[in-house]
Design an enzyme around this catalytic site. Structure first.
Site, PDB file in Angstrom:
ATOM      1  CB  SER A  77      -0.732  -0.043   0.989  1.00 31.46           C
ATOM      2  OG  SER A  77      -2.396   1.044   0.960  1.00 31.46           O
ATOM      3  CG  ASP A  87      -3.627   4.259  -0.953  1.00 30.75           C
ATOM      4  OD1 ASP A  87      -4.017   3.692  -2.776  1.00 30.75           O
ATOM      5  OD2 ASP A  87      -4.307   3.060  -0.052  1.00 30.75           O
ATOM      6  CG  ASP A 121      -2.950  -0.516  -2.499  1.00 29.22           C
ATOM      7  OD1 ASP A 121      -2.918   0.340  -2.095  1.00 29.22           O
ATOM      8  OD2 ASP A 121      -3.646  -1.564  -1.291  1.00 29.22           O
ATOM      9  CG  ASP A 143      -6.595   0.352  -1.382  1.00 26.03           C
ATOM     10  OD1 ASP A 143      -5.606   1.615  -0.720  1.00 26.03           O
ATOM     11  OD2 ASP A 143      -6.693  -0.740  -0.348  1.00 26.03           O
TER      12      ASP A 143
END
Length: 459
Positions: free
Chosen positions: A103, A251, A253, A255
């Site tokens: 992340s 961010d 990743d 999500d």
């Protein structure tokens, strides 16, 4: 040998590569994941795997696949993906999944987010402890099973993912908007052109201005963590200088999605939660909406005003997903900018939240600063972290200092101190930190309460 208790926490796997997370660990986790699923009643024939742009991702994903094959299951590898793209694959194929990402963590980290078929979460109360224990045994077993036959199918899911999101929110009829997107060299640089641009689907009335779309897991421009105000500075400057209508920041990743208005000012994730909740409740009247306990008090107020049923949850995706599934909630939001949708298998997707914001904002004529003001009713401190030697002792000191407060212990302690003011104090799952969130009707009262609590915590 790696102590897996150091890298497997409440929600996922997260560790430094290769010291903590390496290919032997990933292989053991692949086998352990399949075995956990079988022991809990699932019979997985296939596991879907994706990875973000970090250099270590392909090798770790391949090692995990070997572990899956050793346990007798096959792999569908979707390759480069955002986390919500992996959830799309898990949901649409009805298969368990593993997403390799750390992340927003710095470049030396990587990690794994696991889910059951239909993108259902795997956390400490839903199988992750078993995975950790079994993988630890495999790492210590010199006679652990050999690799099975290689059964890995490569499959591209980007176009189908983009088409699915487009089917959920109609953006074709909105007014033209200039949108600056800061991908932070993360996976937003891969998914935004497909979903919001014209890379694979017809063009929308959006002028997308890219910032840092080059995939680079070393994060050469800034960390891909929009929760830190320092990482929004470039986006804020670009929005102001280029006269954009709105700015979006993802961010690493992709999500999570953060929003800034035409002045470059952040729109709080609580306001986004309330805005999207209002849209979903208009489609599904009377539905339940989940919000975590550090979202603004405005969120349950607006949910109730729009005829919905607000339900509080602990902080963390595995908890909020479980709450959503239990209540068949239409939507859920966290103040960390995770947004969850029933029509996305109860999973979180920053891209779908961004599309709802664009649809609502682009369907009227006010600038975003005025449009979003309807959903901003209180003044919040944001999350403030303090390093402490004994978190439990400090929490008890704070409790003693507020004897007249109404206190609940859903996640840490939440103190309602009267006059619409409240604060939550909770310990980090992974670090010697206390996390403080304060909200009040005005800035003066918020600052007073914030400083009073911090004086005790840091005293």
């Amino acid at each position: 040998m790696t102590d897996l208790s150091q890298i497997i926490k409440a929600y996922d796997v997260r560790g430094v590569v290769p010291d903590q997370l390496n290919e032997p660990v990933a292989r053991a986790l692949g086998t352990a994941f399949v075995e956990m699923l079988r022991e809990s009643g699932d019979e997985p024939d296939q596991i879907v795997i994706g990875h973000d742009m970090r250099d270590s991702g392909p090798g770790l994903a391949a090692a995990f696949a070997r572990g899956v094959n050793a346990a007798g299951a096959a792999v569908i590898n979707i390759g480069l993906a955002s986390t919500d793209q992996l959830y799309y694959a898990s949901g649409s194929l009805n298969l368990p999944g593993a997403m390799f990402t750390a992340s927003h963590n710095p470049a030396q980290y990587n990690g794994i987010k696991l889910c059951r078929s239909g993108a259902r979460p795997v956390g400490q109360d839903s199988g992750l402890v078993v995975v950790r224990q079994r993988a630890q045994e495999l790492l210590g077993d010199l006679n652990a099973e050999a690799d099975g036959p290689t059964r890995v199918e490569q499959r591209d899911s980007l176009k189908d993912y983009a088409a699915h999101l487009r089917s959920l929110v109609d953006l074709a009829g909105i007014r033209p908007l200039k949108v600056i997107v800061d991908a932070g060299n993360g996976m937003g640089g891969y998914t935004v052109p497909a979903v919001l641009g014209d890379q694979v689907l017809p063009a929308l009335p959006l002028e997308i201005v890219p910032l840092y779309f080059e995939l680079d897991g070393s994060f050469p421009n800034h960390e891909a963590n929009p929760l830190d105000p320092a990482n929004l500075v470039d986006l804020q400057k670009a929005v102001r200088e280029q006269g954009a209508d709105i700015g979006l920041a993802f961010d690493g990743d992709a999500d999570r999605c953060f929003v800034v208005d035409e002045k470059g000012d952040p729109v709080s994730p609580s306001a986004i939660t309330a805005l999207v909740a209002a849209r979903e409740l208009a489609k599904f009247p009377g539905s339940t909406v989940i919000h975590n306990l550090i979202t603004s008090a405005a969120v349950p107020e607006i949910i109730t005003e729009r005829g919905g049923k607000p339900v509080r949850s602990r902080v963390g995706h595995s908890f909020i997903k479980a709450e959503m599934a239990a209540s068949n909630a239409v939507f859920g939001g966290e103040h960390s900018a995770h947004y969850y949708f029933r029509d996305f298998w109860f999973a979180d997707t920053g891209m779908l939240a961004a599309m709802h914001v664009l649809a609502a904002f682009g369907g009227q004529d006010l600038p975003l600063s005025e449009f979003a003001a309807e959903y901003e009713r209180y003044v919040a401190s944001g999350e403030i972290n303090s390093t402490v030697a004994d978190a439990a002792a400090k929490i008890e000191e704070v409790r003693a200092a507020f004897p007249d407060a109404r206190v609940d212990d859903l996640d840490g302690l939440t103190f309602e101190v009267g006059g619409g003011a409240w604060f939550n104090l909770r310990a980090s799952n992974t670090e010697p930190l206390l996390r403080l969130n304060v909200e009040a009707p005005d800035a003066r009262r918020m600052a007073e309460l914030r400083d009073e609590v911090l004086a005790i915590v840091r005293g």
